[in-house]
Design a protein around this motif. Structure first.
Motif, PDB file in Angstrom:
ATOM      1  N   SER A 183       0.868  -1.169   0.000  1.00 37.47           N
ATOM      2  CA  SER A 183       0.000   0.000   0.000  1.00 37.47           C
ATOM      3  C   SER A 183       0.911   1.227   0.000  1.00 37.47           C
ATOM      4  CB  SER A 183      -0.903  -0.003   1.228  1.00 37.47           C
ATOM      5  OG  SER A 183      -1.707  -1.161   1.232  1.00 37.47           O
ATOM      6  N   HIS A 184       0.451   2.312  -0.596  1.00 38.79           N
ATOM      7  CA  HIS A 184       1.369   3.452  -0.754  1.00 38.79           C
ATOM      8  C   HIS A 184       0.623   4.777  -0.747  1.00 38.79           C
ATOM      9  CE1 HIS A 184       0.257   4.790  -4.830  1.00 38.79           C
ATOM     10  NE2 HIS A 184      -0.054   3.522  -5.042  1.00 38.79           N
ATOM     11  N   VAL A 185       1.377   5.838  -0.430  1.00 41.57           N
ATOM     12  CA  VAL A 185       0.978   7.222  -0.675  1.00 41.57           C
ATOM     13  C   VAL A 185       2.197   7.950  -1.218  1.00 41.57           C
ATOM     14  CG1 VAL A 185       0.196   9.407   0.306  1.00 41.57           C
ATOM     15  CG2 VAL A 185      -0.809   7.260   1.112  1.00 41.57           C
ATOM     16  N   HIS A 186       2.028   8.565  -2.384  1.00 44.31           N
ATOM     17  CA  HIS A 186       3.063   9.395  -2.992  1.00 44.31           C
ATOM     18  C   HIS A 186       2.611  10.859  -2.988  1.00 44.31           C
ATOM     19  CE1 HIS A 186       4.431   5.526  -4.636  1.00 44.31           C
ATOM     20  NE2 HIS A 186       5.548   6.122  -5.047  1.00 44.31           N
ATOM     21  N   VAL A 187       3.544  11.748  -3.213  1.00 40.89           N
ATOM     22  CA  VAL A 187       3.215  13.159  -3.364  1.00 40.89           C
ATOM     23  C   VAL A 187       3.922  13.699  -4.607  1.00 40.89           C
ATOM     24  CG1 VAL A 187       5.081  13.806  -1.755  1.00 40.89           C
ATOM     25  CG2 VAL A 187       3.242  15.449  -2.293  1.00 40.89           C
ATOM     26  N   TYR A 188       3.157  14.437  -5.407  1.00 40.46           N
ATOM     27  CA  TYR A 188       3.715  15.084  -6.603  1.00 40.46           C
ATOM     28  C   TYR A 188       3.695  16.592  -6.381  1.00 40.46           C
ATOM     29  CZ  TYR A 188       4.423  16.522 -11.460  1.00 40.46           C
ATOM     30  OH  TYR A 188       4.917  17.082 -12.612  1.00 40.46           O
ATOM     31  N   ASP A 189       4.855  17.223  -6.526  1.00 40.33           N
ATOM     32  CA  ASP A 189       5.010  18.671  -6.381  1.00 40.33           C
ATOM     33  C   ASP A 189       4.777  19.301  -7.753  1.00 40.33           C
ATOM     34  OD1 ASP A 189       6.014  21.317  -6.202  1.00 40.33           O
ATOM     35  OD2 ASP A 189       7.295  20.770  -4.526  1.00 40.33           O
ATOM     36  N   THR A 190       3.662  20.010  -7.920  1.00 44.79           N
ATOM     37  CA  THR A 190       3.334  20.577  -9.225  1.00 44.79           C
ATOM     38  C   THR A 190       4.231  21.752  -9.592  1.00 44.79           C
ATOM     39  OG1 THR A 190       1.664  22.051  -8.246  1.00 44.79           O
ATOM     40  CG2 THR A 190       0.917  19.883  -9.019  1.00 44.79           C
ATOM     41  N   GLU A 191       4.866  22.381  -8.612  1.00 48.15           N
ATOM     42  CA  GLU A 191       5.784  23.492  -8.894  1.00 48.15           C
ATOM     43  C   GLU A 191       7.136  22.969  -9.382  1.00 48.15           C
ATOM     44  OE1 GLU A 191       4.854  26.521  -8.900  1.00 48.15           O
ATOM     45  OE2 GLU A 191       2.961  26.427  -7.811  1.00 48.15           O
ATOM     46  N   GLU A 192       7.623  21.909  -8.731  1.00 49.23           N
ATOM     47  CA  GLU A 192       8.933  21.361  -9.089  1.00 49.23           C
ATOM     48  C   GLU A 192       8.846  20.235 -10.115  1.00 49.23           C
ATOM     49  OE1 GLU A 192      10.844  20.072  -5.548  1.00 49.23           O
ATOM     50  OE2 GLU A 192      11.009  22.097  -4.680  1.00 49.23           O
ATOM     51  N   GLY A 193       7.664  19.634 -10.262  1.00 46.75           N
ATOM     52  CA  GLY A 193       7.509  18.516 -11.201  1.00 46.75           C
ATOM     53  C   GLY A 193       8.196  17.252 -10.723  1.00 46.75           C
ATOM     54  N   SER A 194       8.176  17.009  -9.402  1.00 45.01           N
ATOM     55  CA  SER A 194       8.890  15.875  -8.822  1.00 45.01           C
ATOM     56  C   SER A 194       7.946  14.970  -8.044  1.00 45.01           C
ATOM     57  CB  SER A 194      10.005  16.355  -7.898  1.00 45.01           C
ATOM     58  OG  SER A 194       9.470  17.123  -6.821  1.00 45.01           O
ATOM     59  N   VAL A 195       8.282  13.665  -7.993  1.00 44.31           N
ATOM     60  CA  VAL A 195       7.508  12.666  -7.264  1.00 44.31           C
ATOM     61  C   VAL A 195       8.320  12.193  -6.065  1.00 44.31           C
ATOM     62  CG1 VAL A 195       6.425  10.389  -7.352  1.00 44.31           C
ATOM     63  CG2 VAL A 195       6.343  11.886  -9.347  1.00 44.31           C
ATOM     64  N   LYS A 196       7.641  12.015  -4.927  1.00 41.87           N
ATOM     65  CA  LYS A 196       8.278  11.508  -3.723  1.00 41.87           C
ATOM     66  C   LYS A 196       7.391  10.435  -3.111  1.00 41.87           C
ATOM     67  CE  LYS A 196       9.594  12.971   0.976  1.00 41.87           C
ATOM     68  NZ  LYS A 196       9.594  14.122   1.927  1.00 41.87           N
ATOM     69  N   LEU A 197       8.004   9.344  -2.661  1.00 41.07           N
ATOM     70  CA  LEU A 197       7.279   8.327  -1.901  1.00 41.07           C
ATOM     71  C   LEU A 197       7.146   8.801  -0.461  1.00 41.07           C
ATOM     72  CD1 LEU A 197       6.021   5.499  -1.496  1.00 41.07           C
ATOM     73  CD2 LEU A 197       8.340   4.648  -1.087  1.00 41.07           C
ATOM     74  N   LEU A 198       5.899   8.977   0.004  1.00 43.51           N
ATOM     75  CA  LEU A 198       5.669   9.472   1.350  1.00 43.51           C
ATOM     76  C   LEU A 198       5.543   8.335   2.362  1.00 43.51           C
ATOM     77  CD1 LEU A 198       5.190  11.971   3.122  1.00 43.51           C
ATOM     78  CD2 LEU A 198       2.753  11.812   2.543  1.00 43.51           C
ATOM     79  N   TRP A 199       4.902   7.215   1.934  1.00 47.73           N
ATOM     80  CA  TRP A 199       4.631   6.123   2.877  1.00 47.73           C
ATOM     81  C   TRP A 199       4.345   4.845   2.107  1.00 47.73           C
ATOM     82  CZ3 TRP A 199      -0.065   3.506   3.010  1.00 47.73           C
ATOM     83  CH2 TRP A 199      -0.300   2.678   4.130  1.00 47.73           C
ATOM     84  N   ARG A 200       4.740   3.706   2.667  1.00 49.74           N
ATOM     85  CA  ARG A 200       4.400   2.412   2.090  1.00 49.74           C
ATOM     86  C   ARG A 200       4.215   1.408   3.225  1.00 49.74           C
ATOM     87  NH1 ARG A 200       9.840  -0.517  -0.428  1.00 49.74           N
ATOM     88  NH2 ARG A 200      10.980  -0.621   1.553  1.00 49.74           N
TER      89      ARG A 200
END
Length: 483
Positions: A106-123
């Motif tokens: 199971s996962h939650v990611h976050v995408y920064d629309t200003e920087e255009g980057s993806v980060k894994l927040l939790w799994r």
């Protein structure tokens, strides 16, 4: 807006049948969605038409599959939070057509629309071959506590409602009861409680953001006075300071905190798996737009019995998938689609509708590729103001027995008809009601029916109508024509 792909053919993605396009969300100039089961997240800059994709390999190794099949997405400031589940890497066992869940997260990611980057927040994973940790099926932002609330019901462990720190990724359990969906009303988050594949919705739990207290509420009675069965919860939304829960067979609506108990409004209730399942509900024009799907989950082989679901129940197609607009006391059909609608979003005066030609299937019916054709349909949002499309339902009475069925919205139709072909004389009760807030009950009218063909003019009724036969008819058939 230019999209490189409006249609996605079957591709590599080991899982159960077909996934779909999920999580459609337009935010801060970026359109996001996930293509499941290929486990591909798309981020499209609407101004520049620049398209980025992400394969979920921050969770684990490739090849990945899955992604999201419940529309778990939320936006805060410049961030898009998207969740669900993913196999990383995917393991398909050919000898018995199974997926091994050892690498399912199971996962939650976050995408920064200003920087255009993806980060894994939790799994989260329990690393078990045949069981898995609860998938993330809803994300709600708590503006008072500046945190994310996660609903988890589909799985074997770690089910319930969780609080996720959106900066550190630390998750804490708030309640342990399985919860597929939730919605924010006033200063309270309502969550539906219950297992969708065994019982359906059995209660609501509400979290007061200010006090931190939880309260529990029963779903309530049906406005037509007749029972409902297995109300599997597909989507939730809020409007008019009420919580709306879209379930198999209808809608629960109400808010006990303002003195109004939840009531059940029967809507598209057939003794099949026709339901507002694996789709979201969005606010449009002050109302709510969602879909009731004809074929979202199904048992593929007749000799299979996955999760207690029967072949006939999941594969009897009684009508098209319908896009439905809720503006109480009115319920209005605004679009017809094929097997299922998977995600809905509003963007720049348009409605984006994601659809799929095939359902999810069961545990021993997995394939190494997605089996559906998925596409994006762009509609003008003015469809909510236009006349509804023509619709037909064809219902074998052998599946209905004598239980109440239907819940057909008549708003906008000039010549609606009910056609019954019966093997013997019978008696029909028609219940007439609407989605009044608070609920006001139903009126009824009785019709004596003869063996053979009977035609009832429904134009003499208004709002919503449901039906009940006095005697079972295992050879009979009902057709509902909306024109």
């Amino acid at each position: 807006m230019f999209l490189r792909n409006y249609r996605f053919s079957p591709g590599y993605g080991p899982e159960w049948g077909s996934g779909g396009i999920f999580g459609l969300r337009y935010h801060n100039g970026t359109l996001y969605f996930t293509l499941a089961f290929e486990a591909q997240a798309y981020f499209i800059d609407v101004k520049s038409d620049e398209e980025k994709t992400y394969d979920f390999t921050l969770v684990g190794e490739a090849p990945t599959s899955g992604g999201d099949t419940y529309n778990a997405v939320e936006t805060v400031d410049e961030f898009i939070y998207f969740g669900g589940w993913v196999h990383a890497p995917a393991v398909y066992r050919e000898e018995d057509r199974r997926i091994l869940f050892t690498n399912k997260y199971s996962h939650v990611h976050v995408y920064d629309t200003e920087e255009g980057s993806v980060k894994l927040l939790w799994r989260d994973s329990i690393h078990h071959a045949t069981e898995w940790a609860g998938e993330v099926s809803e994300i709600i932002y708590d503006p008072y506590g500046d945190r994310l609330l996660l609903a988890r019901e589909d799985g074997h462990a770690n089910l319930g409602v969780y609080s996720l720190d959106r900066r550190t990724g630390k998750a804490d359990t708030l309640i342990h009861e399985p919860s597929p969906k939730g919605t924010l009303v006033h200063d309270t988050a309502f969550f539906g409680i219950g297992n969708n594949f065994t019982e359906g919705l059995r209660e609501f739990r509400a979290l007061d953001f200010i006090s931190g207290r939880w309260e529990a509420f029963k779903p309530g009675e049906s406005v037509d006075g007749k029972p409902y069965i297995r109300p599997e919860l597909g989507a939730m939304a809020s409007a008019y300071n009420r919580a709306f829960a879209f379930v198999r067979g209808g809608i629960f609506a109400g808010n006990p905190f303002m003195g109004e108990e939840f009531s059940f409004y029967r809507l598209f209730d057939f003794n099949t798996f026709y339901a507002p399942f694996r789709v979201n509900a969005v606010n449009v024009g002050g109302g709510i737009l969602t879909a009731f799907n004809a074929h979202h989950d199904a048992v593929y082989r007749p000799d299979s019995n996955e999760f207690g679901m029967q072949w006939a129940t999941t594969n009897t197609i009684v009508g098209p998938s319908l896009l439905v607009y809720i503006a109480p006391p009115m319920v209005k059909i605004v679009g017809t689609f094929g097997a299922r609608v998977t995600s809905i979003e509003k963007m720049n005066g348009k409605l984006l509708i994601a659809a799929n030609s095939a359902p999810n299937t069961g545990a021993t019916e997995a394939t190494p590729f997605d089996t559906g054709n998925r596409d994006l349909v762009v509609l003008d949002e003015r469809i909510i103001q236009e006349r509804p499309p023509s619709v037909s339902f064809s219902i074998p009475l052998a599946l209905q027995g004598t239980r109440t069925f239907g819940g057909i919205p008549l708003d906008g139709y000039r010549e609606p008809r009910l056609i019954l072909k019966l093997s013997e004389d019978n008696r029909l009760t028609v219940y007439e009601y609407d989605l009044s807030l608070p609920a006001t009950g139903a009126e009824s009218e009785v019709f004596e029916l003869d063996k053979g063909k009977n035609v009832i003019d429904l134009s003499t009724f208004g709002g919503i109508v449901s039906f009940e036969l006095l005697k079972k008819d295992f050879k009979g058939k009902v057709k509902i024509d909306l024109r």
